[in-house]
Design a protein around this motif. Structure first.
Motif, mmCIF file in Angstrom:
data_model
loop_
_atom_site.group_PDB
_atom_site.id
_atom_site.type_symbol
_atom_site.label_atom_id
_atom_site.label_comp_id
_atom_site.label_asym_id
_atom_site.label_seq_id
_atom_site.Cartn_x
_atom_site.Cartn_y
_atom_site.Cartn_z
ATOM 1 N N LEU A 10 0.830 -1.194 0.000
ATOM 2 C CA LEU A 10 0.000 0.000 0.000
ATOM 3 C C LEU A 10 0.872 1.255 0.000
ATOM 4 C CD1 LEU A 10 -2.969 1.041 0.231
ATOM 5 C CD2 LEU A 10 -2.531 1.279 2.665
ATOM 6 N N ASN A 11 0.571 2.145 -0.919
ATOM 7 C CA ASN A 11 1.289 3.408 -1.022
ATOM 8 C C ASN A 11 0.573 4.413 -0.127
ATOM 9 O OD1 ASN A 11 2.263 5.927 -1.769
ATOM 10 N ND2 ASN A 11 2.546 5.335 -3.908
ATOM 11 N N ALA A 12 1.057 4.581 1.092
ATOM 12 C CA ALA A 12 0.388 5.443 2.071
ATOM 13 C C ALA A 12 0.263 6.895 1.602
ATOM 14 C CB ALA A 12 1.097 5.359 3.419
ATOM 15 N N PRO A 13 1.315 7.519 1.057
ATOM 16 C CA PRO A 13 1.149 8.907 0.610
ATOM 17 C C PRO A 13 0.073 9.056 -0.469
ATOM 18 C CG PRO A 13 3.479 8.378 0.803
ATOM 19 C CD PRO A 13 2.717 7.094 0.969
ATOM 20 N N SER A 14 0.012 8.096 -1.383
ATOM 21 C CA SER A 14 -1.011 8.134 -2.430
ATOM 22 C C SER A 14 -2.410 7.989 -1.825
ATOM 23 C CB SER A 14 -0.754 7.018 -3.448
ATOM 24 O OG SER A 14 -1.813 6.935 -4.368
ATOM 25 N N MET A 15 -2.542 7.091 -0.857
ATOM 26 C CA MET A 15 -3.835 6.888 -0.199
ATOM 27 C C MET A 15 -4.250 8.147 0.554
ATOM 28 S SD MET A 15 -6.443 4.940 0.397
ATOM 29 C CE MET A 15 -6.108 3.212 0.200
ATOM 30 N N ILE A 16 -3.318 8.790 1.200
ATOM 31 C CA ILE A 16 -3.619 10.032 1.919
ATOM 32 C C ILE A 16 -4.083 11.112 0.946
ATOM 33 C CG2 ILE A 16 -2.591 11.905 3.278
ATOM 34 C CD1 ILE A 16 -0.862 9.660 4.631
ATOM 35 N N GLN A 17 -3.463 11.200 -0.218
ATOM 36 C CA GLN A 17 -3.904 12.164 -1.228
ATOM 37 C C GLN A 17 -5.333 11.868 -1.690
ATOM 38 O OE1 GLN A 17 -0.854 11.923 -4.257
ATOM 39 N NE2 GLN A 17 0.333 13.588 -3.339
ATOM 40 N N LYS A 18 -5.656 10.591 -1.860
ATOM 41 C CA LYS A 18 -7.018 10.205 -2.261
ATOM 42 C C LYS A 18 -8.021 10.602 -1.173
ATOM 43 C CE LYS A 18 -5.590 6.340 -5.167
ATOM 44 N NZ LYS A 18 -5.566 4.876 -5.317
#
Length: 140
Positions: A10-18
């Protein structure tokens, strides 16, 4: 939840952006049902992010803890851990927990309640516009 898998990559920074993008939509939404759908999407993504993080930590640390307990000969420590884990498992989840599990599962599978809501609104509009014919009757 114990049988749920998690995303090890899981790409945490990408998920946070979403999540942040969904929050912007949520803050702008006026319709109550749309807001609820967006709230479910935000909540699900947050839960999924935390679930993956927690599972990753457990996967990494649990073998070290068990090895330490075995090495030190402290079998009571292992029994204590077993009791803690067993008591933490909810055998009969309530409605709130079931709902949270569903929104988290939706996040895992990429299902968006907001997208489903938008599709339903589009279908309603298509059904209501131009597809109904008005005919008049003439009395003879």
């Amino acid at each position: 939840m114990s049988s749920m898998k998690y995303d090890r990559q899981l790409n945490a920074p990408s998920m946070i952006q979403k999540i942040e993008a969904l929050e912007v939509k949520l803050n702008a939404a006026k319709d109550k049902e749309e807001r609820l759908a967006l709230e479910d999407d935000v909540t699900g993504k947050i839960l999924w992010l935390f679930w993956c993080g927690i599972c990753g930590e457990v996967d990494e640390l649990l073998p070290k803890v068990v090895d330490y307990i075995r090495r030190e000969g402290n079998k009571r420590g292992l029994a204590s851990m077993s009791c803690i884990v067993t008591s933490a498992i909810c055998r009969d989840p309530g409605d709130d927990q079931v709902h949270l599990q569903r929104v988290m599962f939706d996040a895992e599978t990429g299902t968006s309640q907001h997208h489903l809501w938008l599709a339903a609104q589009t279908a309603k509009q298509a059904k209501g516009s131009g597809t109904t014919r008005h005919t008049s009757t003439i009395d003879t």
